[in-house]
Design an enzyme around this catalytic site. Structure first.
Site, PDB file in Angstrom:
ATOM      1  N   ASP A  78       0.249  -7.747   0.909  1.00  0.00           N
ATOM      2  CA  ASP A  78      -0.979  -7.534   1.656  1.00  0.00           C
ATOM      3  C   ASP A  78      -0.611  -6.691   2.860  1.00  0.00           C
ATOM      4  O   ASP A  78       0.455  -6.880   3.455  1.00  0.00           O
ATOM      5  CB  ASP A  78      -1.593  -8.867   2.098  1.00  0.00           C
ATOM      6  CG  ASP A  78      -3.056  -8.682   2.482  1.00  0.00           C
ATOM      7  OD1 ASP A  78      -3.815  -8.127   1.670  1.00  0.00           O
ATOM      8  OD2 ASP A  78      -3.442  -9.069   3.600  1.00  0.00           O
ATOM      9  N   PHE A 180      -2.909   7.804   1.867  1.00  0.00           N
ATOM     10  CA  PHE A 180      -4.178   7.131   1.592  1.00  0.00           C
ATOM     11  C   PHE A 180      -4.587   6.355   2.834  1.00  0.00           C
ATOM     12  O   PHE A 180      -3.870   6.347   3.846  1.00  0.00           O
ATOM     13  CB  PHE A 180      -4.032   6.187   0.386  1.00  0.00           C
ATOM     14  CG  PHE A 180      -3.162   4.999   0.656  1.00  0.00           C
ATOM     15  CD1 PHE A 180      -1.783   5.121   0.669  1.00  0.00           C
ATOM     16  CD2 PHE A 180      -3.709   3.746   0.933  1.00  0.00           C
ATOM     17  CE1 PHE A 180      -0.963   4.029   0.942  1.00  0.00           C
ATOM     18  CE2 PHE A 180      -2.899   2.641   1.208  1.00  0.00           C
ATOM     19  CZ  PHE A 180      -1.525   2.794   1.214  1.00  0.00           C
TER      20      PHE A 180
HETATM   21  P1  IMP Z   1      -4.398  -4.326   0.518  1.00  0.00           P
HETATM   22  O1  IMP Z   1      -4.381  -3.609  -0.778  1.00  0.00           O
HETATM   23  O2  IMP Z   1      -5.254  -5.545   0.582  1.00  0.00           O
HETATM   24  O3  IMP Z   1      -3.018  -4.575   1.057  1.00  0.00           O
HETATM   25  O4  IMP Z   1      -5.171  -3.314   1.503  1.00  0.00           O
HETATM   26  C1  IMP Z   1      -4.550  -2.742   2.547  1.00  0.00           C
HETATM   27  C2  IMP Z   1      -5.438  -1.727   3.257  1.00  0.00           C
HETATM   28  O5  IMP Z   1      -4.741  -1.418   4.473  1.00  0.00           O
HETATM   29  C3  IMP Z   1      -5.538  -0.413   2.512  1.00  0.00           C
HETATM   30  O6  IMP Z   1      -6.710  -0.308   1.786  1.00  0.00           O
HETATM   31  C4  IMP Z   1      -5.524   0.583   3.660  1.00  0.00           C
HETATM   32  O7  IMP Z   1      -6.775   0.641   4.230  1.00  0.00           O
HETATM   33  C5  IMP Z   1      -4.635  -0.044   4.692  1.00  0.00           C
HETATM   34  N1  IMP Z   1      -3.236   0.383   4.501  1.00  0.00           N
HETATM   35  C6  IMP Z   1      -2.199  -0.369   4.065  1.00  0.00           C
HETATM   36  N2  IMP Z   1      -1.070   0.358   3.982  1.00  0.00           N
HETATM   37  C7  IMP Z   1      -1.413   1.611   4.357  1.00  0.00           C
HETATM   38  C8  IMP Z   1      -0.665   2.827   4.456  1.00  0.00           C
HETATM   39  O8  IMP Z   1       0.542   2.942   4.158  1.00  0.00           O
HETATM   40  N3  IMP Z   1      -1.364   3.889   4.882  1.00  0.00           N
HETATM   41  C9  IMP Z   1      -2.668   3.855   5.195  1.00  0.00           C
HETATM   42  N4  IMP Z   1      -3.414   2.765   5.103  1.00  0.00           N
HETATM   43  C10 IMP Z   1      -2.791   1.630   4.695  1.00  0.00           C
END
Ligand code: IMP
Length: 221
Positions: A78, A180
């Site tokens: 996460d 992203f």
């Molecule tokens: P997860 O898939 O629930 O961990 O969502 C994490 C969210 O945090 C992503 O959709 C992005 O908005 C943001 N995020 C996490 N890691 C990155 C990164 O390396 N670059 C840019 N945004 C990130």
């Protein structure tokens, strides 16, 4: 976690994610250690609701759900962006700040592209607007960091957690079309380019995800 008693044995491991990019990346990192990743999507596992109050909570609940349903060791992550002036928000709500009400559909070459129903230009604009709304003095604090939490859960309920982090500052307007999410508005400390402008390999060497996986590999193998 600093004290780790459990090691990961070679064999199958469920990656509690439906994101193909993430699974490929994790497979490449763990493959050399004899791990055969199986994705939650391949096993048709449902995605649990992220009801935790921290990155670790959410990673743990996703891994635990996949482990319970598959009977195999499971790994989940996460991650998100924490903005100092905003009391570390959006944090665990980073993906949710991008939920698309279809009010803004950016062209493909605009930084902060649309991912499914998520619009990251909208999310970055919200970060910028909320900082500006704090007034000129508070708005000078542009410190931010990305966090990545990893949880590994075994069928007997044992779990190990790891957290990685990268510090930096925010810029406005967003720059670059690589990466992203919030990448185009984040400049890692010691660099001039945003994650959106950087060569992806350079980002992957210093990112919060790289930091978390380094800790995992060091502890579990
Ligand atoms: P997860 O898939 O629930 O961990 O969502 C994490 C969210 O945090 C992503 O959709 C992005 O908005 C943001 N995020 C996490 N890691 C990155 C990164 O390396 N670059 C840019 N945004 C990130």
């Amino acid at each position: 976690m600093t004290e780790v008693s459990r090691k990961l044995e070679p064999g199958r491991l469920v990656i509690a994610s439906h994101n193909k990019g993430k699974i490929r990346e994790i497979a490449a990192l763990l493959g050399p250690h004899g791990i055969e990743p199986v994705s939650a999507a391949d096993l048709d596992l449902p995605e649990p609701e992220e009801t935790g109050t921290s990155f670790i909570d959410n990673a743990d609940l996703k891994a635990r759900a996949a482990c319970d349903l598959s009977g195999m060791v499971a790994l989940a992550d996460d991650s998100g962006l924490c903005v100092e002036a905003l009391g570390n928000r959006p944090g665990i709500f980073s993906a949710r700040w991008a939920l698309n009400g279809n009010s803004h559909v950016p062209p493909e070459d605009e930084p902060g592209h649309v991912e499914g129903d998520r619009d990251f230009m909208r999310a970055m604009q919200r970060v910028h607007d909320e900082i500006q709304a704090l007034g000129p003095e508070a708005a000078e604090n542009l410190n931010a960091h990305f966090v990545c939490a990893l949880a590994v859960v075994w069928p007997d309920g044992h779990s190990e957690w790891f957290e990685g982090r990268v510090d930096g500052t925010l810029v406005w307007p967003p720059r670059g079309t690589n990466g992203f999410g919030y990448d185009p508005m984040f400049v890692p400390a010691g660099h001039d380019q945003t994650f959106g402008e950087m060569d992806p390999d350079a980002k992957h060497r210093i990112s919060h995800r790289a930091d978390a996986f380094r800790k995992l590999v060091e502890a579990l193998f």
